[in-house]
Write an enzyme that holds these catalytic residues in place. Structure first.
Site, mmCIF file in Angstrom:
data_model
loop_
_atom_site.group_PDB
_atom_site.id
_atom_site.type_symbol
_atom_site.label_atom_id
_atom_site.label_comp_id
_atom_site.label_asym_id
_atom_site.label_seq_id
_atom_site.Cartn_x
_atom_site.Cartn_y
_atom_site.Cartn_z
ATOM 1 N N HIS A 104 0.841 -1.197 0.000
ATOM 2 C CA HIS A 104 0.000 0.000 0.000
ATOM 3 C C HIS A 104 0.877 1.248 0.000
ATOM 4 O O HIS A 104 1.681 1.446 0.910
ATOM 5 C CB HIS A 104 -0.899 -0.012 1.241
ATOM 6 C CG HIS A 104 -1.939 1.054 1.187
ATOM 7 N ND1 HIS A 104 -3.063 0.952 0.410
ATOM 8 C CD2 HIS A 104 -2.000 2.257 1.779
ATOM 9 C CE1 HIS A 104 -3.782 2.042 0.535
ATOM 10 N NE2 HIS A 104 -3.169 2.856 1.365
ATOM 11 N N LYS A 170 -12.135 8.391 -4.303
ATOM 12 C CA LYS A 170 -12.648 7.847 -3.034
ATOM 13 C C LYS A 170 -12.286 8.752 -1.864
ATOM 14 O O LYS A 170 -11.188 9.293 -1.816
ATOM 15 C CB LYS A 170 -12.045 6.462 -2.814
ATOM 16 C CG LYS A 170 -12.483 5.778 -1.532
ATOM 17 C CD LYS A 170 -12.005 4.342 -1.487
ATOM 18 C CE LYS A 170 -10.710 4.192 -0.761
ATOM 19 N NZ LYS A 170 -10.244 2.815 -0.669
ATOM 20 N N THR A 201 -12.754 -4.602 4.575
ATOM 21 C CA THR A 201 -14.176 -4.700 4.930
ATOM 22 C C THR A 201 -15.041 -4.925 3.688
ATOM 23 O O THR A 201 -16.208 -5.299 3.805
ATOM 24 C CB THR A 201 -14.665 -3.408 5.603
ATOM 25 O OG1 THR A 201 -14.567 -2.339 4.644
ATOM 26 C CG2 THR A 201 -13.838 -3.080 6.829
ATOM 27 N N THR A 204 -15.052 -0.462 0.036
ATOM 28 C CA THR A 204 -14.617 0.226 -1.192
ATOM 29 C C THR A 204 -15.223 -0.446 -2.425
ATOM 30 O O THR A 204 -15.780 0.217 -3.310
ATOM 31 C CB THR A 204 -13.066 0.181 -1.282
ATOM 32 O OG1 THR A 204 -12.536 0.838 -0.135
ATOM 33 C CG2 THR A 204 -12.558 0.838 -2.549
HETATM 34 C C1 R5P Z 1 -7.061 1.752 0.269
HETATM 35 O O1 R5P Z 1 -6.803 2.803 -0.279
HETATM 36 C C2 R5P Z 1 -6.859 0.422 -0.368
HETATM 37 O O2 R5P Z 1 -6.303 0.557 -1.640
HETATM 38 C C3 R5P Z 1 -8.134 -0.383 -0.429
HETATM 39 O O3 R5P Z 1 -9.027 0.240 -1.327
HETATM 40 C C4 R5P Z 1 -8.766 -0.459 0.920
HETATM 41 O O4 R5P Z 1 -7.800 -0.844 1.868
HETATM 42 C C5 R5P Z 1 -9.912 -1.435 0.940
HETATM 43 O O5 R5P Z 1 -10.456 -1.459 2.223
HETATM 44 P P1 R5P Z 1 -11.970 -1.828 2.441
HETATM 45 O O6 R5P Z 1 -12.201 -3.177 1.792
HETATM 46 O O7 R5P Z 1 -12.125 -1.885 3.939
HETATM 47 O O8 R5P Z 1 -12.800 -0.749 1.828
#
Ligand code: R5P
Length: 272
Positions: A104, A170, A201, A204
């Site tokens: 990340h 986002k 989770t 996103t």
């Molecule tokens: C964050 O910027 C990452 O690239 C993922 O989009 C994020 O970690 C996804 O997390 P979650 O499934 O909780 O939305």
């Protein structure tokens, strides 16, 4: 492949013993820091410190899923800068070089901003895109990255499959809540492949799916490198209208259909 004994003492402490002779050897340590990150990180620290102490010449770390990279900034006063702390710990035990996979990198854009040792960030996205292409379930799909950071993966997937891509924007509102907005592409009548580094989770992906369905997407699939999958995430994603979800074995689990072993092997062989 070297042999180890890893167990717990009755009081909960970790015991680790290197059973192979490593004196004068170049050693590659592969340790993904997923579901129980504190424990797996600590195992890595015990192991590499022991290897160096036992005379290993060089230790190259492959950390396929690098936990704590998302806490790369102090979002609220007083917060620990976990990414920096973990990186310092990994260096402090004598790691000579580090490889990560789709780490990340949101605000920190290069691993060299965090590590003083040579660092390389590899990608599993070509393997994931090949997997989806070979499945034959999507036809000329529109590739979507759910946020600006995902553009790097959307681009690789689009090039591998030979198609077009776009990214959404986002805004994170909480640990499990995000607001996602579309940009230019329209998914009306299209097959869509959403690509991201992590599914935690599922928030996103679900927000991106809502937009794509409202635009009239025909068939939606999802591919991610690190399927962390918090409890209930996979069920929520499947229930949102996504047909198939695939991840890699950087985080072993129910959708880890793609192995990153070839990516690791390709780079590890020159280190031994
Ligand atoms: C964050 O910027 C990452 O690239 C993922 O989009 C994020 O970690 C996804 O997390 P979650 O499934 O909780 O939305």
């Amino acid at each position: 492949m070297g042999a180890l004994e890893v167990r717990r003492f009755p009081d909960g402490e970790k015991y680790l013993r290197v059973l192979s002779d490593v004196k004068g050897q170049n050693v590659v340590v592969i340790q993904s820091i997923h579901h129980t990150p504190d424990e797996l990180l600590f195992e890595y620290l015990l192991l590499t410190d022991a290897l160096k102490d036992l005379g290993a010449k060089q230790v190259t770390a492959f950390i396929p899923y690098f936990a704590y990279a998302r806490q790369d900034e102090r979002f609220k006063p007083g917060e620990a800068l976990s990414f920096r702390t973990v990186s310092k710990l990994i260096e402090s035990v004598g790691t000579d070089e580090i490889y990560t996979i789709d780490m990340h990198q949101h605000r920190v854009l290069k691993s060299s901003e965090v590590f003083k040792i040579p660092s390389h960030n590899l990608s599993a996205m070509p393997l994931l895109a090949e997997y989806v292409k070979k499945s034959g379930k999507v036809e000329h799909p529109l590739i979507i990255g759910p946020d600006a950071e995902a553009e790097q993966w959307a681009k690789i997937a689009a090039e591998t499959i030979g198609t077009d891509y776009d990214v959404f924007t986002k805004k994170r509102l909480g640990d499990a809540h995000v607001e996602v907005r579309p940009r230019e592409a329209n998914a009306n009548g299209r097959d869509v492949l959403i690509v991201d580094d992590i599914i935690s989770t599922g928030g996103t992906i679900i927000e991106a799916v809502k937009i794509l369905l409202s635009q009239g997407a025909r068939h939606i699939e999802v591919a991610c490198t690190h399927p962390i999958l918090a409890p209930g995430a996979l069920e929520k994603i499947r229930g949102s209208g996504v047909v198939d979800v695939v991840g890699t074995d950087t985080v072993p689990g129910p959708i880890s259909f793609v192995s990153v072993a070839p990516v690791i092997a390709e780079h590890a062989k020159s280190k031994l």
